[in-house]
Design an enzyme around this catalytic site. Structure first.
Site, PDB file in Angstrom:
ATOM      1  N   GLU A  54       0.836  -1.199   0.000  1.00  0.00           N
ATOM      2  CA  GLU A  54       0.000   0.000   0.000  1.00  0.00           C
ATOM      3  C   GLU A  54       0.872   1.251   0.000  1.00  0.00           C
ATOM      4  O   GLU A  54       1.710   1.433   0.870  1.00  0.00           O
ATOM      5  CB  GLU A  54      -0.879  -0.027   1.253  1.00  0.00           C
ATOM      6  CG  GLU A  54      -1.675   1.225   1.496  1.00  0.00           C
ATOM      7  CD  GLU A  54      -2.388   1.185   2.848  1.00  0.00           C
ATOM      8  OE1 GLU A  54      -2.232   0.203   3.596  1.00  0.00           O
ATOM      9  OE2 GLU A  54      -3.097   2.150   3.151  1.00  0.00           O
TER      10      GLU A  54
ATOM     11  N   ASP B 242      -0.962  -1.074   5.681  1.00  0.00           N
ATOM     12  CA  ASP B 242      -0.753  -0.409   6.963  1.00  0.00           C
ATOM     13  C   ASP B 242      -1.702  -0.951   8.028  1.00  0.00           C
ATOM     14  O   ASP B 242      -2.754  -1.479   7.726  1.00  0.00           O
ATOM     15  CB  ASP B 242      -1.031   1.100   6.823  1.00  0.00           C
ATOM     16  CG  ASP B 242       0.098   1.787   6.078  1.00  0.00           C
ATOM     17  OD1 ASP B 242       1.180   1.174   5.963  1.00  0.00           O
ATOM     18  OD2 ASP B 242      -0.115   2.920   5.614  1.00  0.00           O
TER      19      ASP B 242
ATOM     20  N   ASP C 230      -3.831   0.395   9.838  1.00  0.00           N
ATOM     21  CA  ASP C 230      -4.863   1.382  10.185  1.00  0.00           C
ATOM     22  C   ASP C 230      -6.127   1.094   9.385  1.00  0.00           C
ATOM     23  O   ASP C 230      -6.196   0.103   8.650  1.00  0.00           O
ATOM     24  CB  ASP C 230      -4.360   2.807   9.949  1.00  0.00           C
ATOM     25  CG  ASP C 230      -3.968   3.032   8.490  1.00  0.00           C
ATOM     26  OD1 ASP C 230      -4.281   2.167   7.642  1.00  0.00           O
ATOM     27  OD2 ASP C 230      -3.342   4.063   8.197  1.00  0.00           O
TER      28      ASP C 230
ATOM     29  N   ASP D 272      -7.503   2.577   6.792  1.00  0.00           N
ATOM     30  CA  ASP D 272      -7.319   2.543   5.348  1.00  0.00           C
ATOM     31  C   ASP D 272      -6.657   1.248   4.902  1.00  0.00           C
ATOM     32  O   ASP D 272      -7.011   0.680   3.875  1.00  0.00           O
ATOM     33  CB  ASP D 272      -6.451   3.721   4.886  1.00  0.00           C
ATOM     34  CG  ASP D 272      -7.276   4.991   4.723  1.00  0.00           C
ATOM     35  OD1 ASP D 272      -8.521   4.885   4.819  1.00  0.00           O
ATOM     36  OD2 ASP D 272      -6.687   6.061   4.530  1.00  0.00           O
TER      37      ASP D 272
END
Ligand code: 0RA
Length: 686
Positions: A437, A510, A512, A514
């Site tokens: 990503e 990641d 998180d 997203d």
């Protein structure tokens, strides 16, 4: 040696001999000895209680993961008989626990033990063989009986240990850690499976409790539940409502329950405004992931009765073609459950129902029911027709557009994407593709990788903007096209697993929201278009560390909150004394001094210099971009040190459901989902 003792040891030798093949080749009986195999033991024991429930003798099953790591399954059924069988001199209890395959076949006669999970039905004796200890407690005929086993062998006779007014069976087992890679039960896995079983056995309550210490304290709100109970009066009907909870329905749930000579049939289905199809099938409560005859029967009945209705009511004109199976698939959610005496499981993973008689039984039962339903509910019928006909028109109109991507050869002429940093090796068996990503993490990965075997494809976050779009449309997206070309398999009709360029494809995002979003999207993409890749075990999820914990010169990476706490504990740091530094810092050491603010934890080191304090620094990695190439290599990419999750097909149901919540047209459930699951999704171990 007394005669009695001799007899006893002779029989234990026999038991040991009988169970020896299980110890020798556990994989033959429970598939694997990884965490999945471990849970297989649980299903094996639970299935027996569910059989008792299906036979109508039990309505409560309680699972508990005990403090010492053992697991108990208790039910309120009739209790396994404990009296000695006249002919064999062995009790039913001992037979079930020590003779291979005894469980399912046991009492095909008067016991009324008819339907039994054929696939998992290797029997509890396998659990016994692979456990260091088993304790069986039976409540029956006013007494509580108890017997203990060690690695398959009874430690003495059945004893009466109390009196009771109730009946039931309780089995506690301690999995053998010399057999399994891990003996740590996973609550989420157990919850998912038990919920599913509760849907399939309506009226039965399945309760679960995790009694292990220190697992739920200090976790974020909403994440500290460790007790669950599932009970579904509506059975598979409730299951369909659950699957559709975040979708907009266009008609009621259609439900059928029917006993025919060939099998017992239970089907629930509902159309929604979604585009994808979600059909889950079971035979004797076993998830038939490869489908089979029940699914085939259902599909033909569905297509036939919808087309018949559409013609008879003039929705389809003489000149119109019939709707195809594909057309009536869109937006359909269904659960199909059949129960039969002698299920034949076929296919690669033995999860395809092969009994041909089931096809015609399901087809005619469902055809009759659906025709009747459409006749009686003209408004729902109209909505269903409109949906199918719209799909049909869309299919014809978009064929040309979709063909540019899916058509034979459309991707073939294209060269490898420029964004791809390919590996030097051309051998798929050793080649790995990291889907990363973001361009900056992609840069770190490119620098840190082993360029002989590891290829890097950075994906930009913008592929996320496909909300409310069909996955089909994503295929036109350049980022996704690059991925498909890099894989080398082609897609759609031209898909060929043999042409894959990497036998390890690793999704690296990641930690998180997203990251979770993009991972769900990729998982859904792979699930819907590259399923054979998942089945072959080629798809992985990288597991980057969440923290770097440093004190003085030493530092360690932690891959979970638990691991972080364990490190702190090992280093003798009181938990509330350490605090996370919100920002990423490269400080390995920080000596106590006036200019150090109290953000970081402090401990006094009493040897020699009592005033010197060494700080503990906890760095939380919010994104892969925060790691430098070396760190990324040593924690996440180095085959010697990394750990990765292999994606399983079963998990796709969850990814698929999450995908709809994240990408679907309804905003509210999506927001709610992200808020309540942000943490879970982050740690999604699929
Ligand atoms: C065969 C006969 C009977 C009970 C069972 C099996 C039985 C097995 C298991 C395994 C887990 N829970 C169970 N509950 C019952 C009893 C037959 C009778 O009482 O007539």
């Amino acid at each position: 040696m007394s005669e009695k003792k001799q007899k006893y040891s002779a029989s234990s030798i026999q038991v040991l001999k009988g169970l020896e093949p299980v110890r020798k080749r556990p994989g033959m009986y429970i598939g694997t000895t990884d965490v999945r195999g471990l849970h297989h033991l649980v299903w094996e024991v639970v299935d027996n209680s569910i059989d008792e429930a299906m036979a109508g003798h039990c309505d409560r099953i309680m699972l508990s993961i005990n403090e010492d790591g053992s697991l108990t399954v208790a039910d309120n059924g009739r209790g396994i008989p404990v009296d000695k069988h006249k002919a064999t001199g062995i009790s039913a209890l001992e037979t079930v626990l020590t003779v291979l395959h005894a469980g399912g076949k046991f009492g095909g006669d008067a016991s009324g033990y008819k339907v039994s999970g054929g696939l998992h039905g290797v029997g509890v004796s396998v659990v016994n063989a692979l456990s260091t200890k088993i304790v069986a407690e039976i409540r029956r005929e006013g007494k509580v009986y108890r017997q203990e086993y060690k690695v398959g062998v009874a430690q003495g006779k059945i004893e009466v240990v109390g009196e009771t007014k109730s009946t039931g069976t309780s089995i506690t087992f301690w999995p053998d850690k010399s057999v399994f890679e891990t003996i740590e039960f996973d609550m989420q896995t157990i919850i998912t499976r038990c919920r599913q079983q509760a849907y399939l056995t309506k009226g039965v309550t399945i309760a679960i409790e995790d009694k292990r210490k220190g697992r739920y304290e200090g976790k974020i709100a909403g994440d500290n539940t460790h007790k669950y109970a599932f009970y579904f009066e509506g059975g598979v009907q409730s299951y369909v409502s659950h699957l559709n909870q975040n979708k907009e329905a266009i008609a009621d749930v259609i439900y059928i329950e029917k006993d025919v000579p060939e099998c017992k049939i239970e089907i629930a289905m509902q159309y929604t405004h979604a585009y994808n199809e979600n059909i889950i099938t079971f035979a004797n409560n076993i998830h038939t992931t490869e489908g089979g005859m029940h699914l085939t029967g259902f599909r033909s009945a569905l297509t036939r009765s919808i087309n018949n209705y559409a013609r008879s009511k003039g929705f389809l004109k003489d000149k119109d073609d019939n709707m195809t199976t594909e057309d009536v698939r869109e937006g359909l959610t269904a659960v199909i459950s059949v129960k039969l005496g002698d299920p034949q499981f076929e296919g690669q993973t033995k999860s395809k129902l092969g009994n041909p008689e089931v096809r015609s039984a399901v087809e005619s039962a469902f055809n009759e029911k659906l025709t009747e339903y459409l006749g009686e509910n003209p408004n729902d019928a109209k909505a269903i027709m409109a949906k199918g006909m719209l799909a049909s028109r869309a299919r014809l109109a978009s064929r040309a557009a979709r063909d540019t991507v899916l058509r034979k050869g459309a991707l073939e002429g294209m060269t490898l994407p420029g964004k791809l940093a390919d590996c030097t090796s051309r051998d798929p068996a050793v080649s790995e593709l990291y889907i990363v990503e973001g361009d900056s993490a992609g840069g770190s990965a490119k620098q840190g990788r082993d360029r002989f075997t590891q290829a890097i494809l950075p994906l930009r976050g913008k592929i996320l903007n496909v909300e409310q779009a069909r996955l089909d449309r994503m295929l036109g997206n350049n980022e996704i096209k690059a991925l498909i070309i890099a894989l080398g398999t082609g897609i759609g009709e031209t898909f060929d697993l043999e042409r894959i360029r990497y036998k390890r494809v690793v999704i690296m995002t990641d930690a998180d929201v997203d990251g979770a979003h993009i991972r769900t999207l990729l998982l859904t993409l792979f699930y819907r278009y590259f399923k054979p890749m998942i089945e072959a075990g080629y798809l992985y999820i990288a597991q980057p560390p969440l923290y770097k914990v440093s004190k003085g010169k030493k530092s360690e990476y932690a891959f979970s909150d638990d691991a972080k706490e364990k490190i702190l504990e090992e280093w003798g740091i009181p938990l509330d004394d350490s605090s996370e530094s919100g920002e990423a810092t490269e400080n390995d050491t920080a000596l106590g001094g006036a200019d150090n603010q109290g953000e970081e934890g402090e401990i006094s080191e009493m040897e020699g210099k009592p005033t010197k304090k060494t700080r503990v620094n906890i760095q939380r990695y919010k994104g892969l971009g925060e790691m430098n190439p070396d760190q990324l290599w040593e924690t996440t990419m180095d085959p010697e040190r990394r750990s990765m999750f292999k994606v399983k097909v079963e998990d796709a149901e969850m990814a698929d459901a999450i995908f709809d919540t994240l990408m679907g047209s309804e905003v509210l459930p999506r927001r709610k989902f992200i808020q309540t699951h942000a943490k879970k999704v982050k740690n999604l171990d699929i």
